[in-house]
Design an enzyme around this catalytic site. Structure first.
Site, short mmCIF file in Angstrom:
data_model
loop_
_atom_site.label_atom_id
_atom_site.label_comp_id
_atom_site.label_asym_id
_atom_site.label_seq_id
_atom_site.Cartn_x
_atom_site.Cartn_y
_atom_site.Cartn_z
N THR A 1 1.20 -0.76 -0.18
CA THR A 1 0.05 -0.14 -0.14
C THR A 1 0.96 1.19 0.22
O THR A 1 0.83 2.56 -0.89
CB THR A 1 -0.65 -0.10 1.04
OG1 THR A 1 -1.88 -1.23 1.78
CG2 THR A 1 -1.94 1.68 1.60
N GLY B 1 4.81 2.32 11.53
CA GLY B 1 4.34 0.73 12.34
C GLY B 1 5.97 0.34 13.33
O GLY B 1 5.23 -0.13 14.05
N CYS C 1 0.35 7.56 9.73
CA CYS C 1 -1.15 8.94 8.63
C CYS C 1 -1.30 9.01 10.24
O CYS C 1 -1.41 10.57 9.98
CB CYS C 1 -1.37 7.74 8.44
SG CYS C 1 -2.27 5.87 8.88
N ASN C 2 -1.65 8.70 11.30
CA ASN C 2 -2.72 9.13 12.48
C ASN C 2 -1.60 10.73 12.92
O ASN C 2 -2.25 11.98 13.37
CB ASN C 2 -3.21 8.39 13.24
CG ASN C 2 -4.32 7.59 13.02
OD1 ASN C 2 -5.77 8.69 12.40
ND2 ASN C 2 -4.70 6.47 13.48
N HIS D 1 -9.43 7.64 8.05
CA HIS D 1 -9.54 8.04 9.44
C HIS D 1 -10.22 9.20 9.53
O HIS D 1 -10.01 9.89 8.70
CB HIS D 1 -8.23 7.64 10.76
CG HIS D 1 -7.25 6.63 9.86
ND1 HIS D 1 -7.02 6.12 10.66
CD2 HIS D 1 -5.94 6.74 9.59
CE1 HIS D 1 -6.61 4.39 10.39
NE2 HIS D 1 -5.69 5.42 9.84
N GLN E 1 -5.39 7.02 5.11
CA GLN E 1 -4.15 6.48 5.47
C GLN E 1 -3.29 5.42 4.18
O GLN E 1 -2.36 5.41 4.99
CB GLN E 1 -4.72 5.08 6.53
CG GLN E 1 -5.65 3.91 5.36
CD GLN E 1 -7.07 3.91 5.12
OE1 GLN E 1 -7.48 5.10 5.42
NE2 GLN E 1 -7.44 3.20 4.16
#
Lengths: 355, 355
Positions: free
Chosen positions: A11, A110, A140-141, A220, A302
Site C-alpha cells: 500500500t 508502524g 498516518c494518524n 481515519h 491512511q
C-alpha cells in the site's frame, strides 16, 4: 540523481515509488516484494526493477511471467537510500541489512520509535532528520495530527490536545481485517499510543488520545479538541490560518462533502492517482471556537498522507533541499492542493479574473 | 461531430461525459445538474458547459462561483442526442422534454423497460437500437449478466439460468443507503426483477434470479449457474471461450485478487480513471463445469460497467458505426482490457517476445 530503493511494495511502497518517480532529483533504483501477485505485476508494468525479498519464492515470480533484477540485498547495495515500507515490525528486522551496506534508511510509523534517531514530519521537524542515518516517518494518524498541531501551536500556543481517533478497520484490499460490525476501543487503554507518538515529533506537547476502530476502509476520522493558551479573535481567523497550510484542505459547506466516501469520490473525479488524498481534510463547518477550546473534525487517508512525508524525509536525510524548498517541490510534483475545494469567494474571484 | 447532452451529472453521468469526450466521433454539448456541489465543480473544472436543471437553484450555482450556460431545456435544444442519467424514475418524467425537441435519448436501467423501444446491451443486441428514438441501456447487473450469457448462449445453448445477485448496498459516496449490517433479501419475491430485465435483451431466455443486498459499496457479485443445452468438452474450453470476450476479464489465481477491494486496488494501480472497471470480472478458478451445469462468480462495478454501453448505444441510435466497429473504438479509447490480468503463460510469452 539520488537512487532510492523501496523495500516492501504494498500500500505505501507502491505509492512512494510513484511519488519518487515524479521528483526531479531522485529515481527509483528498484522495488523489493515478497509475493508475485497483482501488485508485483503492477511494479513490472510500471517498469520498476523488481527484486525478490525471499529467494525461495523466485520461482513464483518466474511462473507469473515476472522478471527479477535480483535480491533485496542487491537492491540495498544499488541504492543511495532505502525506503522501508514493509509491514510493521519487519522494518526492525531489516535494519541490520541497511547497516551492513552502510545505507541510510527511512522506516514507517508502524515501527517502534526507537528504530530510528528521528521521528519525522515535514511540517514540524524537517531539519532534525538532516544527516541522520535512520529516520522514521510517523504514521498516518500521527502525520495528520502533527500537521494540524504545528500552525495552531505557533500562533496560539497549546495548553493541551485531546483527540478521539475513529480509525478505519483496514485498507480496501485487506479482506482479513476488522471489525466488521462494531466500534471497538483499540487500544482500550487511554491514552492510546497515538498521543505519545505525536510527542516523538513535539516532545513538549501535552496530548491525550483515545483510539477506536470502526468497520470502514476509506479514511481515519479525528475528533480534535485543542485547548489553546491564547484565545483567537474569531473562528474565521483560525479557519484562515489553517487555510494557509499547504497540506490541510478545508472542505467548504457548499461542496456537499458529507463523509469519507464523497471525499474519495471527489479525489477520483479530480484524477488523483489511486484517488489518493495526501492532505488532511478538515470540515470547515466543524472548526469551532469556544473560549480557548478549539474543535474540529478531520479525515486522514491512511494509504496516502505519509507519501509526501517520505519524499521530504529523503531530501532531509540526504541534504538535497531545505524544508520549504522540498515541501514546495513535493507539493508541485504530486499536485497537492485541490482547486475544487476553493471557497466560493475564491472561485468567484477566479471567474472574474478569467472574465 | 455528434453533440451529446448529458442530463444528470452524477455517478453515471460524469463517467459517460468523460467517455464521450474520449471518442473521436462525438463531443459533450453540456451537462445538466440539479445541485451546485463538488460534482458540479468537477464539471466546471472539466470544462463541460453546465446547465441548471432547476432554474430556481441558479443562484446557488452563482454563489458557488459556477457559471451556467443555460437551462436543461436549452441543453436539449443544443444536442443531437441526450443521455439521461438522472435518478431512477426521473428519466420517465423527462421523456416529454426530449419528445418536445424531437431529440433522441438514452435512458438508464433504473427506468422501466416501457420507457423506450429497445433495452440495449452492446454485445447482445446492438443492431436493435439502430434508428430507435428512445433506448434504455440496461442496468449494471443486467449488463453484467447479458455479457456473460451471450457467448455461452451462442456456443452451448442455454436451457436455464439461475443466478444469485449479491448486490452492493450503495455507492461509495451514498452515506444514506444501506443495509449497514445485514444480508437483506431484496426483493424478497423470487424471481427478482433482474431475470425479467435480462429477458428484455434475450426474450427467449429462461432465467430466474434471486437478489440480496449486503453492506458493501464496491461491486455487485453474481453467483451464476447456467444449465447448458450441450455439455462442454472441458472447463478449459469454457474458460478460453470467455477469455475471447472483450468485456469479460478472467482473474488468474496467481494474482491474489481475493475480493472487490483488491479488484478496485488493481484498477487504481493501473491508472484507470476513478478506478473504474468497465468489464465483468470473473474469478477463473470459480468457472466450473458439472455435466451440463456451468458455474462461476463474477464481480460487476455498478458505477462503471454501463459506461461503454452508453457510448455504443449512442452510435447504434445515430448509425455512426456498426456494432463490432463501435465496440472496438469504445474499447480502444477507454482502455478496456487489463494487461495486468493476462495469464502467466501470456505474460511469459510477452517476456520472450521482448527478449
Amino acid at each position: 540523481m539520488l537512487r532510492v530503493g523501496i523495500n516492501g511494495y504494498g500500500t505505501i511502497g507502491k505509492r512512494v515509488a510513484d511519488a519518487i518517480r515524479a521528483q526531479p532529483d531522485m529515481e527509483v533504483a528498484g522495488v523489493a516484494k515478497v509475493s508475485p501477485d497483482y501488485v508485483a505485476v503492477g511494479a513490472a508494468e510500471a517498469d520498476y526493477p523488481l527484486y525478490a525479498v525471499d529467494e525461495d519464492r523466485a520461482d513464483g515470480f518466474h511462473e507469473a511471467g515476472l522478471e527479477l533484477a535480483g535480491t533485496v540485498d542487491e537492491l540495498v547495495a544499488e541504492s543511495d537510500i532505502v525506503v522501508d515500507a514493509t509491514p510493521s515490525g519487519i522494518g526492525a528486522e531489516n535494519r541490520p541489512l541497511y547497516e551492513h551496506h552502510d545505507t541510510p534508511a527511512l522506516f514507517q510509523g508502524g515501527e517502534d520509535a526507537t528504530i530510528a534517531e528521528v521521528s519525522f514530519n515535514a511540517r514540524a521537524n524537517y531539519d532534525e532528520a538532516t544527516d541522520a542515518d535512520y529516520v522514521r516517518v510517523v504514521s498516518c494518524n500521527t502525520t495528520g495530527l502533527s500537521r494540524f498541531v504545528a500552525p495552531i501551536h505557533e500562533d496560539y500556543g497549546i495548553e493541551k490536545v485531546r483527540t478521539t481517533l475513529i480509525r478505519r478497520g483496514g485498507d480496501p484490499n485487506q479482506i482479513g481485517r476488522g471489525p466488521i460490525n462494531d466500534a471497538v476501543p483499540d487500544p482500550v487503554s487511554i491514552p492510546s499510543h497515538h498521543g505519545p507518538d505525536v510527542q516523538t515529533v513535539f516532545p513538549e506537547l501535552d496530548i491525550d488520545t483515545i483510539g477506536l476502530k470502526v468497520p470502514t476502509t476509506m479514511m481515519h476520522v479525528h475528533a480534535v479538541n485543542v485547548t489553546l493558551e491564547e484565545e483567537p479573535d474569531s473562528v474565521e481567523e483560525v479557519r484562515n490560518r489553517l487555510r494557509e497550510e499547504d497540506r490541510l484542505l478545508l472542505i467548504p459547506e457548499y461542496a456537499g462533502i458529507d463523509g469519507a466516501g464523497t471525499l474519495k469520490d471527489l479525489a477520483l473525479d479530480a484524477g488523483r492517482p489511486r484517488g489518493d488524498i495526501w492532505e488532511n481534510c478538515i470540515w470547515e463547518e466543524s472548526i469551532t471556537v469556544e473560549g480557548r477550546d478549539l474543535y474540529c473534525m478531520q479525515a486522514v487517508h491512511q494509504e496516502a498522507d505519509v507519501v509526501p512525508e517520505n519524499v521530504d524525509a529523503i531530501r532531509s536525510v540526504t541534504g538535497l533541499l531545505d524544508g520549504p524548498e522540498s515541501r514546495a517541490v513535493t507539493n508541485e510534483t504530486l499536485g497537492i492542493g485541490l482547486r475544487r475545494l476553493e471557497t466560493s469567494e475564491e472561485r468567484a474571484a477566479d471567474r472574474q479574473t478569467a472574465d
